[in-house]
Design an enzyme around this catalytic site. Structure first.
Site, PDB file in Angstrom:
ATOM      1  N   ALA A  44       1.085  -1.223  -0.141  1.00  0.00           N
ATOM      2  CA  ALA A  44       0.247   0.264  -0.015  1.00  0.00           C
ATOM      3  C   ALA A  44       0.592   1.212  -0.319  1.00  0.00           C
ATOM      4  O   ALA A  44       0.647   2.259  -0.306  1.00  0.00           O
ATOM      5  CB  ALA A  44      -0.542  -0.091   1.369  1.00  0.00           C
ATOM      6  N   ASP A  53      -4.745  -3.123 -19.607  1.00  0.00           N
ATOM      7  CA  ASP A  53      -4.321  -3.675 -20.862  1.00  0.00           C
ATOM      8  C   ASP A  53      -6.307  -3.391 -21.658  1.00  0.00           C
ATOM      9  O   ASP A  53      -6.246  -2.050 -22.693  1.00  0.00           O
ATOM     10  CB  ASP A  53      -4.491  -4.990 -21.301  1.00  0.00           C
ATOM     11  N   HIS A 111      -1.153 -10.450 -19.325  1.00  0.00           N
ATOM     12  CA  HIS A 111      -0.723  -8.795 -19.314  1.00  0.00           C
ATOM     13  C   HIS A 111       0.487  -9.330 -19.712  1.00  0.00           C
ATOM     14  O   HIS A 111       1.376  -8.749 -18.833  1.00  0.00           O
ATOM     15  CB  HIS A 111      -1.233  -8.875 -18.401  1.00  0.00           C
TER      16      HIS A 111
END
Length: 342
Positions: free
Chosen positions: A36, A178, A205
Site C-alpha cells: 500500500a 490493458d 498481461h
C-alpha cells in the site's frame, strides 16, 4: 484449436459502467491493499477510500511510512475505516477477515528490464501473501497486480491448493490496464470520449500475450488499413514499456495502474454485493485454450467469478495473435507452478 471459446455478451458490457467506483451507498467489505505504500499502492488506496462499498481499508507494506499513509487517508471524509499494518508480524492482522485482497506489492520495472526479470523477487512476495490469505481469509478474493501477472496467478493458486482452500473463482490477475489503455487509444483515434469505448482484451498481461480484439470494439475503430491496425495492436501490447521509457528511470506505470486496479476492485465488490451484470476482463483459471490461465471478459458475482464469458469470434489477424500468445502463456504458467513446487 480454440473451439471452446464462448460467445461474449454485448461488448459494451465489458465496461459496464465500472469507471464509477461508488454506485451504491451500501458498505459491507474489508479490502486489503498489500503493497500500500508503493507507487501503485498509495493512489490505489486513495481511490479505494472513496469506494462506498468499502467498510474497512487495511493497508499493508514493509515500508516504515505505512502507518502514516493510513493516518493520512483516514483524514478523508469518507466512511471507510483505515488501518495501517507494517511488516510481516502485522500481516496476519491486516489479512484476517478480508473480503478482497488487492496485491500491487513488488519491485517495479526499470529501463531495460522485462517483466520476467522481476520474477524471483515478486514471486516470493506473492507466495508469502497467498500463504497468509490461506490461513486468515481463505474465502477472500485475491486480485493480483504484481508482475509478471501471467506467472503470479498460478503461484497464488498453487499455494492455495497446497493449503486445501483453493477456489479458482476467487483468484484473478488484474489485466484491466490493458483494457483502459485500449479504450484511451481508440478514443484518441476516433475523437470520442474514451469512456464510451468498449473493447475486450484477452490472453495475458505481457507483450504478445496481450490481445486487443479490435474487431469487437464498440464503436468500431476508425482504422481500415491493416498496417495501422497492427501498429495500434503493438502499441497496446507495449504500452507498459512506453511508460517505463517516458519516466526515464523513474519507474513504471503507477497512476494508470492504480486507476485500473481500483476499477477492477470496484467491480469485484459490486459483484459481491449482488449487483447484476458486472463484467470485466480478468486473468483466471480457464479451459478455453491450451493455456491453463487466460484473460477475457468474466461476470462477477457473490462468490467472485460467476461466469467465464469467453472471447467470441476472432478475425484472421486476431487468430494469429492468439496462436503467438499461447506458447508464451504456457511458459509463463509453467514458470509459476514450478516456483511453488521446487
Amino acid at each position: 484449436m480454440f473451439s471452446r471459446a464462448l460467445k461474449p455478451i454485448a461488448a459494451v458490457a465489458v465496461q459496464n459502467g465500472a469507471k464509477n467506483f461508488s454506485t451504491t451507498s451500501q458498505k459491507n467489505f474489508k479490502v486489503v491493499v498489500a503493497g500500500a505504500s508503493g507507487g501503485i499502492g498509495q493512489p490505489l488506496s486513495l481511490l479505494l477510500k472513496q469506494n462506498a462499498l468499502v467498510t474497512h481499508l487495511a493497508l499493508y507494506d514493509l515500508a516504515p511510512v505505512t502507518p502514516g499513509v493510513a493516518v493520512d487517508l483516514s483524514h478523508m471524509d469518507t466512511p471507510a475505516k483505515v488501518t495501517g499494518h507494517k511488516g510481516p508480524e502485522q500481516l496476519a492482522d491486516a489479512i484476517k477477515g478480508a473480503d478482497l485482497v488487492v496485491i500491487p506489492a513488488g519491485v517495479p520495472r526499470k529501463p531495460g528490464m522485462t517483466r520476467d526479470d522481476l520474477f524471483n523477487t515478486n514471486a516470493s512476495i506473492v507466495r508469502d501473501l497467498a500463504s497468509v490469505v490461506a490461513k486468515e481469509a481463505p474465502k477472500a478474493i485475491m486480485a493480483i497486480i504484481t508482475n509478471p501477472v501471467n506467472s503470479m496467478v498460478p503461484i497464488a493458486s498453487e499455494v492455495l491448493k497446497n493449503a486445501g482452500v483453493y477456489d479458482p473463482n476467487r483468484v484473478l490477475g488484474v489485466t484491466t490496464l490493458d483494457v483502459v489503455r485500449a479504450c484511451s487509444f481508440i478514443g484518441e483515434i476516433n475523437g470520442v470520449d474514451p469512456r464510451t469505448v468498449s473493447i475486450p482484451v484477452i490472453g495475458g498481461h505481457s507483450g504478445v500475450t496481450i490481445i486487443p480484439l479490435l474487431s469487437q470494439a464498440k464503436p468500431a475503430v476508425k482504422l481500415t488499413n491493416q498496417a495501422d491496425i497492427k501498429k495500434l495492436t503493438e502499441r497496446i501490447q507495449e504500452a507498459g514499456t512506453e511508460v517505463v521509457k517516458a519516466k526515464a528511470g523513474g519507474g513504471s506505470a503507477t497512476l494508470s495502474m492504480a486507476y485500473a486496479g481500483a476499477r477492477l476492485a470496484g467491480s469485484v465488490l459490486r459483484g459481491l454485493a449482488g449487483e447484476a451484470n458486472v463484467v470485466e476482463c480478468a486473468y483466471i483459471k480457464s479451459d478455453l485454450t491450451e493455456a491453463g490461465y487466460f484473460a477475457n471478459p468474466v461476470l462477477f458475482g457473490k462468490n467472485g467469478v460467476a461466469k467465464n464469458l469467453g472471447y467470441g469470434e476472432l478475425n484472421k489477424f486476431e487468430q494469429e495473435l492468439l496462436k503467438a500468445a499461447i506458447p508464451e502463456l504456457l511458459k509463463n504458467i509453467e514458470t509459476g507452478v514450478k516456483f511453488v513446487k521446487k
